[in-house]
Enzyme design. Structure first.
Site, PDB file in Angstrom:
ATOM      1  N   ASP A 120       0.801  -1.221   0.000  1.00 33.73           N
ATOM      2  CA  ASP A 120       0.000   0.000   0.000  1.00 33.73           C
ATOM      3  C   ASP A 120       0.835   1.272   0.000  1.00 33.73           C
ATOM      4  OD1 ASP A 120      -2.368  -1.352  -0.146  1.00 33.73           O
ATOM      5  OD2 ASP A 120      -2.779  -1.316   1.991  1.00 33.73           O
TER       6      ASP A 120
ATOM      7  N   TYR B 238      -9.886  -0.621   3.167  1.00 33.98           N
ATOM      8  CA  TYR B 238      -9.358  -0.544   4.529  1.00 33.98           C
ATOM      9  C   TYR B 238      -9.014   0.895   4.914  1.00 33.98           C
ATOM     10  CZ  TYR B 238      -8.778  -5.302   6.359  1.00 33.98           C
ATOM     11  OH  TYR B 238      -8.996  -6.542   6.893  1.00 33.98           O
TER      12      TYR B 238
END
Length: 684
Positions: A317, A401
Site C-alpha cells: 500500500d 481498509y
C-alpha cells in the site's frame, strides 16, 4: 477548547527552509515548472511521485553543528507517460524564487526491476477499458449482470512472469455488484471472474472466468440506520479539557513537549514522518538524540486464498499505491478529542500542481493512567504520579481498509508506534461447505454466502537510530533457563543471553515470546553512570511473519516481511524495505539488495527495519464494518538514563482530575504512623 492548524509546507520566505523540511507549495510549483519545461515532457506525462530527496545524514548533522554548509534542497520526481509507458526517475535541485533549479539526473526505467506507482488516473480508466472488452461483457451477462450495475476494482498485479506482461503496466480487476448508488458494493463480490489490464494500451491482456458463484445478497450498508438498529442511548458525554491549553509548543514543524523535541514531516509515499527525536537533559540542557528518522516505509497485505482469481492478491500500500496521498482530513470529536494541534499536508497531484490536505495530522495529549506509585510500609511515604502521552497520528483510506498510525511519546522516555486497522473487509463469495462438511479452508463466512479471505497486514517501520550519536549496535537479548546443578542447586536460576548482531547478512531475526526476545540498540562509545552503554530496547509484539511459501513470488518481493527485524548500515538511497519500484517488481530489491554486501553493523550508523502486524482470520463481528484492530511495537530506554527520568513529574493537584501538575499535592503523602502501621500490619 483550542484548535491550532499548521501547514507543514508553509515556509518563511525570508529564511531558508530546514534541509529536512516538508516541501512547500511554492517549491512544488517550481518543481512543476522546471519539469514540464524539459524536452521529454509531453501532454500525456504525469507526475507519479514528488518528494523531498533528503540530504545525507552527515551533511545535515554537520550543518546543525555549525561545521558544514546548508545542504541543497532537492526533490525526487518520478514521471510516467500515460500513452507510451515511458518511466523516469529524476532528481532536481529546487532552487528558489531568485535562483531557478535544475535537472540533476534522470534514470529511464525499462520495467525489469518494477514499475512506477499506480496512478489515480489509471485507476479511474479501468471501468471504461473492461467495459469495451466483449469477453468481460459476456461474462457479466452470463451472470445476469451488466457493466452498469457492476463496480470495477483495479488492483496491483504482483509479478508472476506472464510473458504478455513483460515491460507493460498491468492492473488486475475484480468486480462487485452495486444495487443502487448508496449500496456498498463490498457486500456483493462477483467471484470467479477477473480481468488483467494493460493501462497504457487500454486493453485486456487476459480474462479469467473460472467459476460461477452466487453473488451474495447480504447488506453491507453499515451507514443505514435500519441495519444499525436502535441507537445505544445510555452513553453519557466524556469531556476532555485542558483549561490552560496544551503542554507542547510548535514552531513550524518543530515540536517541544516535556523533555522531547522532534520534527513532524509528511511524504506522499510514507505519510507521517517523525524526524530527529531527542530528549533534553533538564540538568545540563543537553539534547540527546534517539531517532534520526522514523516512518512506516512499507505495508504489505498478502492474501491466503489460492483460487484462480485471487492467488495474486498481495498489495504494497505504500510502494504501489502511495498511501500518503489518501490521508484523511481529520475532524474534531470524531478522529481527535481534546486540545488539538492540526498539521496540514501539502502534496503534488499527477499534473504536478500543489494541493493541501487540511488537518492531515493530529497532535494532542492524553491521560495515560498511573506513571509511578508507591505506598511505603516503613516511611509512610505514599506518592502517585499520573502518566500522559503525546499523540501524533494520521489516518489513510486505501480502498476498503482504513489505517491509523499513532506515534506515542511518554514522560518516561518510552516511544510507541501503533497501527489501528478498520474499514471494510475485502470480500469473496463463500463457496460453502465441502462434501464432507468441512469449511472452506482459506476464508471465513462473515455473512450468508459472503467470505472474508484470510490475510495479513505486515507493516515495515524504518527506524534510523541515533542513540546518543550515530555509532550504534544491536544486541539480541533472550531469557535463558539455567539447569539445576552446581551453583543452582534448587533450580530457581535464570539469566539472559546476549548476542551482538555484527553484519547485515546475519541481522534477520524473528521474535520469540517463549524467551522474551528483545533487541537492544546501544551506543558502545557512550556510557551511563553505571559504566554501561546507553541504549533503547525494541520490544516486538510477537505475531507471524509472512506466511506465503519461501519460494513464492511474494516472498521474493517482500523478504523484509519474512523476519521481524533486519539491521542495515545507513545509506540515504535505502529508503524502502521492498525497494524503490515495487509495482510488478520481480523481487530481489529492498532488504534483499541492502544486505547483500553483508556490511558491518557493530558500532556503525545503522537503520532498523521492524516488521509488525496482525494475521486476520475475519469474524462475523468484522462485518459490515470492522471494529478497530491494533498492532504495535515499543521502544523503551534501557540504560539511557541513570534513574527513573520521570521522578520530577509533579503530583496531580487536588482541584484537577487531569494528568498534570496542580496546585495541591493530595497524591503525595509523607509520614504518618497510621499509614505505615496499616500497611505493615498487612505485611505481617
Amino acid at each position: 477548547m483550542t484548535i491550532v492548524e499548521t501547514d507543514l509546507a508553509a515556509a518563511d520566505p525570508t529564511t531558508p527552509p530546514h534541509p529536512l523540511a516538508s516541501l512547500a507549495a511554492d517549491e512544488f510549483t517550481r518543481i512543476r515548472d522546471l519539469v514540464t519545461a524539459l524536452p521529454d515532457f509531453t501532454a500525456t506525462t504525469r507526475f507519479a511521485y514528488v518528494g523531498l530527496d533528503e540530504p545525507h545524514k552527515r551533511e545535515v548533522l554537520a550543518w546543525q553543528d555549525g561545521e558544514g554548509p546548508l545542504p541543497e534542497r532537492r526533490a525526487r520526481v518520478m514521471l510516467l507517460d500515460m500513452a507510451t509507458g515511458r518511466s523516469t526517475d529524476n532528481v532536481v535541485s529546487i532552487g528558489s524564487a531568485e535562483a531557478p533549479g535544475a535537472l540533476l539526473s534522470t534514470v529511464v526505467l525499462d520495467g525489469s526491476r518494477g514499475q512506477l506507482p499506480v496512478l489515480i488516473e489509471e485507476f479511474e480508466a479501468i471501468a471504461d477499458i473492461v467495459a469495451a472488452d466483449e469477453r468481460w461483457v459476456a461474462a457479466l451477462s452470463r451472470r445476469g449482470l451488466t457493466v452498469q450495475n457492476v463496480i470495477c476494482v483495479p488492483l496491483s498485479a504482483g509479478y508472476y512472469d506472464f510473458p504478455e506482461e513483460e515491460g507493460r503496466r498491468i492492473l488486475r480487476v475484480l468486480a462487485f455488484k452495486q444495487e443502487y448508488p448508496e449500496d456498498h458494493p463490498w457486500a456483493h463480490p462477483v467471484d470467479g471472474l477477473s480481468a488483467y489490464v494493460d493501462t497504457a494500451t487500454r486493453s485486456v491482456t487476459r480474462l479469467i472466468d473460472a467459476t460461477d458463484l452466487p453473488v451474495p445478497a447480504t447488506s453491507g450498508n453499515f451507514d443505514d440506520p435500519a441495519l444499525q438498529g436502535p441507537p445505544l442511548d445510555t452513553l453519557k458525554p466524556i469531556v476532555i479539557t485542558q483549561p490552560e491549553g496544551p503542554s507542547f509548543t510548535v514552531e513550524g514543524e518543530t515540536v517541544s513537549w516535556g523533555n522531547w523535541t522532534f520534527q513532524v514531516g509528511f511524504d506522499t509515499r510514507e505519510g507521517l514522518v517523525l524526524r530527529q527525536l531527542a530528549w533534553t537533559d533538564q540538568a545540563t540542557g543537553a539534547s540527546r538524540p534517539i531517532i534520526y528518522r522514523a516512518s512506516i516505509d512499507e505495508m504489505l497485505v498478502p492474501y491466503g486464498d489460492p483460487s484462480p482469481v485471487r492467488f495474486w492478491q498481495n498489495y504494497f500500500d505504500t510502494g504501489e499505491y502511495l498511501f500518503g496521498r489518501f490521508t484523511n482530513s481529520l475532524a474534531l470529536g470524531c478522529d481527535c478529542v481534546g486540545e488539538i494541534h492540526y498539521f496540514d499536508a501539502t502534496l503534488a497531484d499527477e499534473l504536478g500542481n500543489p494541493y493541501t490536505i487540511s488537518n492531515g495530522i493530529c497532535m494532542h495529549e492524553e491521560d495515560f493512567g498511573t506513571l509511578w506509585k508507591h505506598s511505603d510500609m516503613f516511611t509512610g511515604s505514599n506518592e502517585t504520579r499520573r502518566s500522559r502521552r503525546l499523540v501524533i497520528s494520521f489516518f489513510t483510506t486505501v480502498g476498503n481498509y482504513d489505517y491509523g498510525f499513532y506515534w506515542y511519546l511518554y514522560l518516561d522516555g518510552t516511544i510507541e508506534c501503533e497501527a489501528k486497522l478498520t474499514g471494510i473487509l475485502f470480500t469473496s463469495a463463500y463457496p460453502g461447505l465441502s462434501a464432507d462438511g468441512a469449511d472452506y479452508p482459506y476464508a471465513s463466512e462473515v455473512a450468508p454466502g459472503l467470505g472474508g479471505p484470510y490475510h495479513q497486514h505486515l507493516f515495515s517501520a524504518r527506524l534510523d537510530m541515533t542513540v546518543d550519536g550515530v555509532a550504534n549496535a544491536v544486541d539480541e537479548v533472550d531469557v535463558v533457563r539455567v539447569p539445576i546443578g552446581e551453583g543452582n542447586e534448587h533450580g530457581n536460576a535464570f539469566t539472559k543471553g546476549v548476542t551482538r548482531l555484527t553484519t547485515e547478512g546475519t541481522s534477520g531475526r524473528v521474535a520469540d515470546a517463549s524467551v522474551g526476545r528483545a533487541w537492544h540498540i546501544v551506543n558502545p562509545s557512550t556510557l551511563n553512570g553505571l559504566g554501561r552503554p546507553t541504549g533503547y530496547v525494541l520490544l516486538p509484539q510477537e505475531a507471524p511473519t509472512l506466511l506465503a511459501d519461501p519460494s513464492s513470488s511474494i516472498a521474493k518481493r517482500a523478504e523484509f516481511a519474512t523476519k521481524h527485524l533486519f539491521v542495515t548500515a545507513y545509506d540515504p538511497a535505502e529508503r524502502y524495505a521492498a525497494g524503490d519500484f515495487v509495482h510488478q517488481n520481480p523481487g530481489g530489491d529492498g532488504i534483499t539488495r541492502f544486505i547483500a554486501d553483508d556490511a558491518p553493523i557493530d558500532g556503525e550508523d545503522i537503520v532498523l527495519w521492524h516488521t509488525f502486524g496482525p494475521t486476520h482470520f475475519p469474524r462475523p463481528e468484522d462485518w459490515p464494518v470492522m471494529p478497530v484492530d491494533y498492532a504495535k511495537f515499543t521502544l523503551k530506554p534501557y540504560g539511557f538514563f541513570d534513574r527513573n527520568p520521570a521522578l520530577n513529574v509533579p503530583a496531580p493537584g487536588s482541584s484537577s482530575s487531569s494528568s498534570g501538575a496542580g496546585a495541591g499535592d493530595h497524591c503525595a503523602h509523607h509520614g504518618g504512623d497510621d499509614v505505615a502501621g496499616h500497611v505493615t500490619g498487612h505485611a505481617h
